[in-house]
Write a protein that holds these residues in place. Structure first.
Motif, mmCIF file in Angstrom:
data_model
loop_
_atom_site.group_PDB
_atom_site.id
_atom_site.type_symbol
_atom_site.label_atom_id
_atom_site.label_comp_id
_atom_site.label_asym_id
_atom_site.label_seq_id
_atom_site.Cartn_x
_atom_site.Cartn_y
_atom_site.Cartn_z
ATOM 1 N N THR A 146 11.379 10.992 -3.851
ATOM 2 C CA THR A 146 11.545 10.593 -2.514
ATOM 3 C C THR A 146 10.269 10.005 -1.828
ATOM 4 O OG1 THR A 146 13.044 12.550 -2.175
ATOM 5 C CG2 THR A 146 12.150 11.731 -0.056
ATOM 6 N N TRP A 147 9.217 10.603 -2.135
ATOM 7 C CA TRP A 147 8.067 10.013 -1.722
ATOM 8 C C TRP A 147 7.625 8.590 -2.229
ATOM 9 C CZ3 TRP A 147 2.975 8.545 -2.916
ATOM 10 C CH2 TRP A 147 2.123 8.325 -1.884
ATOM 11 N N LEU A 148 7.724 8.635 -3.302
ATOM 12 C CA LEU A 148 7.432 7.315 -4.141
ATOM 13 C C LEU A 148 8.545 6.147 -3.673
ATOM 14 C CD1 LEU A 148 6.443 8.453 -7.674
ATOM 15 C CD2 LEU A 148 4.846 7.643 -5.801
ATOM 16 N N ASP A 149 9.825 6.632 -3.552
ATOM 17 C CA ASP A 149 10.942 5.748 -2.929
ATOM 18 C C ASP A 149 10.405 5.154 -1.640
ATOM 19 O OD1 ASP A 149 13.813 4.824 -3.124
ATOM 20 O OD2 ASP A 149 13.563 5.443 -1.262
ATOM 21 N N GLY A 150 10.186 6.231 -0.768
ATOM 22 C CA GLY A 150 9.444 5.622 0.455
ATOM 23 C C GLY A 150 8.285 4.826 0.633
ATOM 24 N N LEU A 151 7.403 5.083 -0.318
ATOM 25 C CA LEU A 151 6.360 4.242 -0.444
ATOM 26 C C LEU A 151 6.725 2.981 -0.797
ATOM 27 C CD1 LEU A 151 3.083 4.374 -0.330
ATOM 28 C CD2 LEU A 151 3.263 4.845 -2.914
ATOM 29 N N HIS A 152 7.361 2.642 -1.691
ATOM 30 C CA HIS A 152 7.786 1.382 -2.298
ATOM 31 C C HIS A 152 8.741 0.573 -1.262
ATOM 32 C CE1 HIS A 152 8.594 -1.685 -4.894
ATOM 33 N NE2 HIS A 152 9.819 -1.475 -5.071
ATOM 34 N N ARG A 153 9.603 1.400 -0.497
ATOM 35 C CA ARG A 153 10.439 0.597 0.463
ATOM 36 C C ARG A 153 9.796 0.236 1.647
ATOM 37 N NH1 ARG A 153 14.956 3.041 2.339
ATOM 38 N NH2 ARG A 153 14.136 5.132 1.901
ATOM 39 N N HIS A 154 9.210 1.299 2.173
ATOM 40 C CA HIS A 154 8.433 1.174 3.569
ATOM 41 C C HIS A 154 7.367 1.715 3.833
ATOM 42 C CE1 HIS A 154 9.928 5.280 4.145
ATOM 43 N NE2 HIS A 154 11.336 4.906 4.060
ATOM 44 N N LEU A 155 6.649 1.993 2.637
ATOM 45 C CA LEU A 155 5.010 2.636 2.832
ATOM 46 C C LEU A 155 5.160 4.175 3.637
ATOM 47 C CD1 LEU A 155 3.100 -0.792 3.754
ATOM 48 C CD2 LEU A 155 3.654 0.214 1.429
ATOM 49 N N ASN A 156 6.277 4.541 3.648
ATOM 50 C CA ASN A 156 6.390 5.949 4.155
ATOM 51 C C ASN A 156 6.288 5.774 5.710
ATOM 52 O OD1 ASN A 156 7.351 7.624 2.239
ATOM 53 N ND2 ASN A 156 5.270 7.712 1.253
ATOM 54 N N LEU A 157 6.462 4.529 6.047
ATOM 55 C CA LEU A 157 6.263 4.432 7.783
ATOM 56 C C LEU A 157 7.659 4.338 8.561
ATOM 57 C CD1 LEU A 157 3.405 1.784 7.566
ATOM 58 C CD2 LEU A 157 3.298 4.177 8.093
#
Length: 470
Positions: A146-157
């Motif tokens: 979940t965290w890495l997916d968010g990091l790749h898609r939207h930098l967890n922003l």
């Protein structure tokens, strides 16, 4: 890059490029796109490489939850009851039965204290029914993914962060194809001049900037198919360009088919009351084993996920989930009361060719389609892209003036590239750029920004020349 494509050091305007020559235009586009979009591509490559490793990382980090000793499984209903014992006040939303004896069963609950699309997932040993632990999951993904997916898609922003990934995906194919055209044309020119023109091999006898360019170009050729694939699949789920893709697929009936969960059984879903957050069915009366068997009889094979009905009168959905080398995602709606199957999705029958290609592309982009091999290929492409970008910046640095400031930047390519092509071709380029900019809005916006910056630098240079002449 030949000297005729680099601006001279003198403040005077360079001579215009030869007429009907596409190379200066491609060089300038490739240069500015590489320099200005490069940071976005670097972030996408680094986060993509990390995401490609997520399944392997999870198998290590969560091994106590994911792997058990292989032995005969107890009935699925008993496994779910074991999970429910720890959360009697929560409703079951989904169940992923263990596909084999060495895996665990996952039982997900709707927890009002969690964010939207998040569940509290309990992991059960299918052989003993013992609860091994629990994690908060997002759409079935464990916290690391979940965290890495968010990091790749939207930098967890969140949604604003998706701008970066859409810019990267929108420009990647332009940079890759432009670089390929330049590299191949250079090889053709070399061969015409009696030199050995290399395309997929590096000239190890070269030195300095020429050697850097050889590695940059040859590596880019080897990565071309992978880069185009990542660009195309990345665009499909982007915010703005992805909306255009969705509209086209909808208009041409290329969408992914959805199973119909409206049940013909008037008592379906009335075994309990909906709580607004979870299942509309009394979890204790739900025949999980029967639902799995009914779906299996219609071609839905393990590994699967059972999604509970959310409204009275709905059927449960049983869907095939990702597994290495699995090409299908068959699904069936199963009525909880009489275990009838009112709706079935047969992948080979119901998916259009485009829907299949899109589905396979997205799963391959995520590293699911071909398992470890898929993940290693994604990692190799990401690392290869990083080396290409770094060498591109190195070429720019190696082209800097050798006299004057130690921090001087490399010279930009020669101006006037668009004027060097036939007027009809130049008009076609402008129209094509407008069309692509409409379909890929962030590419269009950033390209317009590049043009404005380029015009501003050109005006500044001309003013400097006039001041010198005065």
């Amino acid at each position: 890059m030949s000297d005729d494509t680099v601006e001279p050091l003198s403040p005077t305007d360079p001579p215009p490029p030869a007429r009907h020559n596409w190379r200066p235009l491609l060089v300038r586009l490739h240069f500015y796109a590489g320099v200005l979009v490069g940071p976005f591509l670097i972030v996408a490559a680094v986060t993509g490489a990390l995401y490609a490793l997520a399944p392997s990382i999870e198998r290590v980090v969560y091994r106590d939850l994911l792997a058990v000793e292989a032995r005969p499984a107890i009935p699925l209903d008993e496994q779910v009851r074991s999970a429910r014992a720890g959360h009697p006040d929560l409703s079951v939303t989904a169940v992923r039965p263990a596909a084999d004896g060495g895996e665990t069963t996952r039982v997900s609950f709707a927890d009002p204290s969690l964010p939207e699309d998040h569940s509290r997932t309990v992991f059960v040993d299918p052989g003993s029914g013992r609860v091994l632990g629990e994690q908060v999951t997002w759409l079935g993904y464990l916290p690391i993914s979940t965290w890495l997916d968010g990091l790749h898609r939207h930098l967890n922003l969140g949604e604003p962060g998706r701008i970066y990934s859409e810019i990267a995906a929108s420009w990647l194919w332009v940079v890759a194809l432009g670089g390929t055209a330049l590299w191949v044309s250079k090889a053709v020119r070399d061969r015409r001049r009696g030199r050995q023109g290399r395309i997929v091999r590096v000239d190890r006898s070269s030195t300095g900037r020429s050697r850097t360019m050889n590695w940059h170009g040859a590596t880019g050729i080897w990565l071309l198919c992978g880069l185009l694939f990542l660009s195309a699949t990345g665009i499909t789920w982007s915010t703005y360009a992805g909306a255009h893709v969705t509209d086209i697929r909808s208009a041409l009936h290329w969408q992914r088919p959805q199973v119909d969960t409206e049940s013909s059984d008037p008592h379906a879903g009335h075994h309990g009351m909906a709580d607004g957050a979870g299942s509309a069915t009394d979890d204790g009366a739900f025949d999980y084993s029967g639902v799995v068997a009914a779906a299996a009889a219609h071609g839905v094979a393990a590994p699967i996920e059972i999604t509970m009905p959310t409204e009275p009168g709905q059927a449960a959905t049983v869907t095939e989930i990702d597994a290495p080398y699995r090409m299908t995602t068959n699904a069936a709606a199963v009525t909880p009361g009489d275990l009838s199957v009112p709706s079935v999705i047969d992948y080979w029958r119901d998916y259009s060719t485009i829907a299949k290609l899109a589905d396979w592309g997205i799963r391959a982009h995520m590293g699911f389609l071909f398992g470890l091999l898929n993940q290693l290929l994604l990692l190799a492409v990401a690392l290869g892209l990083l080396t290409v970008i770094v060498r591109g910046y190195r070429m720019w640095w190696q082209r800097r003036p050798t006299r004057g400031s130690a921090w001087a930047l490399g010279r930009p390519p020669v101006r006037g590239g668009l004027r060097a092509v036939h007027p009809a071709a130049a008009g076609a380029v402008v129209i094509g750029a407008l069309a692509v900019g409409w379909f890929l809005p962030l590419l269009g916006a950033t390209l317009a920004g590049f043009v404005v910056i380029d015009l501003a630098l050109g005006l500044r240079k001309r003013r400097a020349v006039r001041n010198c002449d005065a």
